[in-house]
Each structure stands twice: as structure tokens, then as C-alpha cells.
Design an enzyme around this catalytic site. Structure first.
Site, short mmCIF file in Angstrom:
data_model
loop_
_atom_site.label_atom_id
_atom_site.label_comp_id
_atom_site.label_asym_id
_atom_site.label_seq_id
_atom_site.Cartn_x
_atom_site.Cartn_y
_atom_site.Cartn_z
N TYR A 1 -3.15 -5.40 10.26
CA TYR A 1 -2.75 -5.79 8.92
C TYR A 1 -1.23 -6.01 8.85
O TYR A 1 -0.58 -5.70 7.85
CB TYR A 1 -3.25 -4.78 7.87
CG TYR A 1 -4.74 -4.52 8.02
CD1 TYR A 1 -5.65 -5.50 7.64
CD2 TYR A 1 -5.24 -3.36 8.61
CE1 TYR A 1 -7.02 -5.31 7.82
CE2 TYR A 1 -6.60 -3.16 8.80
CZ TYR A 1 -7.48 -4.13 8.40
OH TYR A 1 -8.83 -3.95 8.59
N TYR B 1 0.81 -1.22 0.00
CA TYR B 1 0.00 0.00 0.00
C TYR B 1 0.85 1.27 0.00
O TYR B 1 0.33 2.34 0.32
CB TYR B 1 -0.90 0.05 1.24
CG TYR B 1 -1.72 -1.18 1.54
CD1 TYR B 1 -2.78 -1.54 0.71
CD2 TYR B 1 -1.46 -1.95 2.67
CE1 TYR B 1 -3.54 -2.66 1.00
CE2 TYR B 1 -2.23 -3.07 2.96
CZ TYR B 1 -3.27 -3.42 2.13
OH TYR B 1 -4.03 -4.51 2.43
N CYS C 1 14.52 -11.26 -1.77
CA CYS C 1 15.13 -11.03 -3.08
C CYS C 1 14.22 -10.30 -4.04
O CYS C 1 13.86 -10.82 -5.09
CB CYS C 1 15.55 -12.37 -3.66
SG CYS C 1 16.66 -13.21 -2.55
C1 LIG Z 1 -11.88 -4.45 6.83
C2 LIG Z 1 -13.27 -4.25 7.31
C3 LIG Z 1 -13.51 -3.58 8.52
C4 LIG Z 1 -12.41 -2.97 9.34
O1 LIG Z 1 -11.78 -1.90 8.74
P1 LIG Z 1 -10.71 -1.05 9.57
O2 LIG Z 1 -10.24 -0.04 8.63
O3 LIG Z 1 -9.65 -1.98 10.01
O4 LIG Z 1 -11.44 -0.45 10.73
C5 LIG Z 1 -14.82 -3.49 8.96
N1 LIG Z 1 -15.84 -4.02 8.25
C6 LIG Z 1 -15.65 -4.67 7.08
C7 LIG Z 1 -16.81 -5.23 6.36
C8 LIG Z 1 -14.36 -4.80 6.57
O5 LIG Z 1 -14.17 -5.42 5.40
#
Ligand SMILES: *Cc1c(COP(=O)(O)O)cnc(C)c1O
Length: 421
Positions: free
Chosen positions: A375, A318, A346
Site C-alpha cells: 500500500y 491511516y 502544500c
Molecule cells: C485487501 C484484501 C486482501 C489483502 O489484505 P492484506 O491485509 O493486505 O493481507 C485480501 N482479500 C481481499 C478481498 C482484500 O480486499
């Protein structure tokens, strides 16, 4: 705010010197702070005070069972996006009626397992999914509680890979078609239509997109009630961002987000769910790594770490920024130099930062990647046959390894050789 602070010149995780953990478990590793996890959960919980609500931690951000248990004991529900996550949450002691099942591609098997195991609700993302859910619920003799995820066509103003609320994204059904799709759902025998779901993206650093989306949800609630649906629960998703560069970012606070929720949907008398992931675990974890070599290149110096893109992929995937700090606090006014900070994998994508100003470091020094709790470990892999790195949880002056580093034998023996070889 988190609980990774310098004390007497050395970085601590709560009351534990990070170097002590490094000596015991080896680098690289993740370490999480219980106090920070609980602090962030409580911020959200308090921000919704006065409304019937449940904070469902989006466990895909960091899903170690010790983290889940810490949050569940504080009252959190869970948002899961696969039946694997469902099983993990249940194993951590989370009751089914506090688990919300999100995700754009739930299979019939996943739906069956969650339905028979017990589930708070399915957040349905498409008409074909709705049909499968209705059929499977009939087969197992259950009525499935559902919300339908609407796509409000709002620009979340975040990284393209984690924006989910624009009409071109794969998520939810277009809000313009919502009444039609709700009518279909309402006519399905084995579904109980209880509410509306929305989630517009991740790492949002302004409140305005939430405000736009929730205003649309409020309007839709009124319309659907007029159409005869008993809308009683609103799942408002997650997505609130965190400061990755502490010196110059100040994303909105959960308190302001809570006030926005009250302002936009508070009058509807619905139970409110939110699904924060990153803001609960992001700043509650750091990744600690050792400098293997300092290499002088053509016009630039490289810090080669023992941590790599397979351990923390966010910079490669990202273009994410992480503050990287030495474990030993630099003296005030200490000399700094620009470094490219890289891992041993690598490929050139294995770069954490380019020309980052750092105090002078030597082989053997330890550094910490801040804000690596979301993450991070969950997206790690064994690329280059590098073992998944350990996870450690600190609680006050105690710490425990909550996922051990696998041995090479454990990794290698997962391969099986076909008979013809
Ligand atoms: C990824 C996701 C979240 C959490 O998002 P954050 O940015 O980590 O708060 C909540 N709901 C759904 C449906 C998601 O896919």
C-alpha cells in the site's frame, strides 16, 4: 524479518548498498527485496502444508509485474480486485486458473473479460452481482465458478478504514442470510457454487478475530452441505498484520495462523485459499528519500524530505506509523533530537511523523521508510505534478529498475487541450 540491514555501517537491500541505488536512480524511490518477498510467501505456503491449498497474493498491496512474476514463479496465485489487476497479473504470466476475482463492485464488463480470459473463481459479494454474473456467463456460454463472500460480523480490531468484517461494512452478505443466498445461487443455471469466502480486514494484530470468523465459516460449510451444496473450497481472505514499529510490536506469525486454519476448518476436507497482501510485500519494501532542508521552527525542527504524501500516503490516510531510519547507521549512543518529518506538498497532512527521535541529520542525508512495500507505490499519485517515483527490485547483488520515473513531458503530455482553447 527482512533483508534491509546495516552492514559495515550502511543500509543494504540484500547485498546492494542502498546509497548505490540512490546514486543511480535518484531519490525518492521504492526498493523491494526478492528474498523477503519469497520468504514471506514461503512462510504462508509452509504454514498450510498438509492441506490442499493455494496462496493467492492480494496484488493490490504491491502490483508491479516484477513482484508478481517473482511470486508466481514460486507458485503463488493472485487475488485481484479489478480487471486492470487481472490484466496485469496475466501480463506477468499468471494463468487464469490461479486468479481469484474479489471486490464489491465488479462491473459486467469486468466480469465478461475475466470469464472469457479464464478465472479460478469469482468471490461474489451481493445478490445483484450474482445476477449479473449469471447473465454474463450465459451470454458467453460459460459456467462461472463462485464462492460467496460472507460477512461474519466479527470485529477485526484494526483501523476503521480497513475493517471489513462488521455488519455495518459494505462487504459480503450477512452470514445470517447465507443459506438463503446460496439457495438462490444454486438455482442459477450458469453458476457453479464451489465454496465460501471471507475477509474481515487488514493489519490484524491478533488471531482471535480470525478464529471467530473461521469457526463461523466451518459451521456454515456443514449447513450448506446439508442444504445440498458441494462446498469444496474455502477462501479465508488475507489481513494478517505486520510490525510497523519494530521495537514494540509482535503480530502473530503465519505459522500460528496456519495452525489456526487447520484447527478451525482443517477437518472439512476443503481446498484452502488465503489472500495475504501486506504480510508478503509490506516488509519487503522500503522508500528511500533525501533530506532537502532542516528547518528550525517555533520550538520544533522539521526534516523536509523530497518524498511526500503522494509517494507514501499511509501516514496521512491511516495515521500509520513507519520506522524511519538513516541510511548511515548512527554510532551507538549517538545524540538524538525530535523532528517533525514532512514532505514538500502544500498541505499540513503531508507529515510522516511528529516529534520523532532521530539522530541529527543534515541536508543531503538519506533516510529509509521501513515496511513501505505494501500500500505504498500502488497508492501513490502525481499530486502537485510530482512524478510517480521509481520502483527498484533487488535480488542478491543485482538490482533493476522495475518502474522508471516518468519525465515531465510524459506526465504533462497526457493532458489534451480541447479545440476551443
Ligand atoms: C485487501 C484484501 C486482501 C489483502 O489484505 P492484506 O491485509 O493486505 O493481507 C485480501 N482479500 C481481499 C478481498 C482484500 O480486499
Amino acid at each position: 524479518m527482512d533483508h534491509f540491514l546495516y552492514r559495515d555501517g550502511v543500509l543494504h537491500a540484500e547485498d546492494v548498498p542502498v546509497a548505490d541505488i540512490a546514486a543511480a536512480v535518484g531519490t525518492p524511490f521504492y526498493v523491494y527485496s526478492t528474498a523477503t518477498l519469497l520468504r514471506h510467501f514461503t512462510l504462508f505456503d509452509d504454514a498450510l502444508n498438509g492441506m490442499d491449498h493455494l496462496v493467492c497474493y492480494a496484488m493490490k498491496a504491491a502490483s508491479n509485474q516484477a513482484i508478481l512474476k517473482t511470486l508466481a514463479q514460486a507458485g503463488a496465485g493472485m487475488d485481484v480486485v479489478s480487471v486492470g489487476e487481472y490484466a496485469r497479473a496475466r501480463a506477468a504470466g499468471v494463468p487464469g486458473d490461479k486468479i481469484v476475482f474479489s471486490g464489491v463492485g465488479k462491473t459486467a464488463d469486468e466480469i465478461r473479460m475475466a470469464l472469457t480470459g479464464g478465472i479460478r473463481q469469482f468471490n461474489v459479494e451481493s445478490e445483484p452481482e450474482m445476477e449479473v454474473l449469471n447473465r454474463v456467463a450465459g451470454e458467453v456460454g460459460a459456467v462461472a465458478p463462485i464462492t460467496i463472500r460472507v460477512n461474519p460480523d466479527v470485529d477485526a480490531k484494526t483501523h476503521a478504514k480497513i475493517a471489513t468484517g462488521k455488519s455495518e461494512n459494505k462487504f459480503g452478505i450477512p452470514i445470517a442470510r447465507a443459506r438463503e443466498v446460496y439457495a438462490m445461487a444454486g438455482a442459477m443455471e450458469n453458476l457453479d457454487v464451489i465454496g465460501i469466502d471471507v475477509h474481515i480486514g487488514s493489519q490484524l494484530t491478533e488471531l482471535a478475530p480470525f478464529e471467530l470468523a473461521y469457526a463461523k465459516v466451518a459451521e456454515l460449510t456443514v449447513q450448506l452441505r446439508e442444504d445440498g451444496h458441494n462446498i469444496r473450497r474455502l477462501d479465508l481472505g488475507g489481513g494478517l498484520g505486520i510490525p510497523y514499529a519494530r521495537s514494540n510490536e509482535a503480530p502473530p506469525l503465519p505459522t500460528d495462523y496456519g495452525a489456526l486454519i487447520k484447527r478451525t476448518v482443517g477437518h472439512l476436507g476443503c481446498e484452502i485459499e488465503i489472500e495475504p497482501g501486506r504480510l508478503i510485500s509490506g516488509n519487503a519494501g522500503i522508500m528511500v528519500s533525501e533530506v532537502i532542508y532542516v528547518k528550525s521552527g517555533e520550538g520544533r525542527d522539521f526534516l523536509i524530505l523530497d518524498g511526500a504524501m503522494n509517494d507514501l500516503i499511509r501516514p496521512a490516510m491511516y495515521e500509520a506509523y513507519h520506522d524511519i531510519v538513516p541510511i548511515i547507521e548512527p554510532a551507538p549512543g549517538a545524540e538524538q533530537a525530535p523532528y517533525d518529518i514532512v514532505g514538500p506538498v502544500c498541505e499540513s497532512g503531508d507529515t510522516f511523523a511528529k516529534q520523532r527521535m532521530m539522530p541529527r541529520l543534515n541536508a543531503g542525508d538519506l533516510v529509509a521508510f521501513r515496511s513501505a512495500g505494501a500500500y505504498g507505490a500502488v497508492m501513490s499519485s502525481e499530486y502537485n505534478t510530482r512524478p510517480l517515483i521509481p520502483e527498484v527490485l533487488v535480488n542478491g547483488d543485482q538490482y533493476a529498475v522495475i518502474r522508471a520515473r516518468p519525465t515531465f513531458d510524459e506526465m504533462i503530455n497526457r493532458d489534451t487541450i480541447p479545440g476551443w482553447l
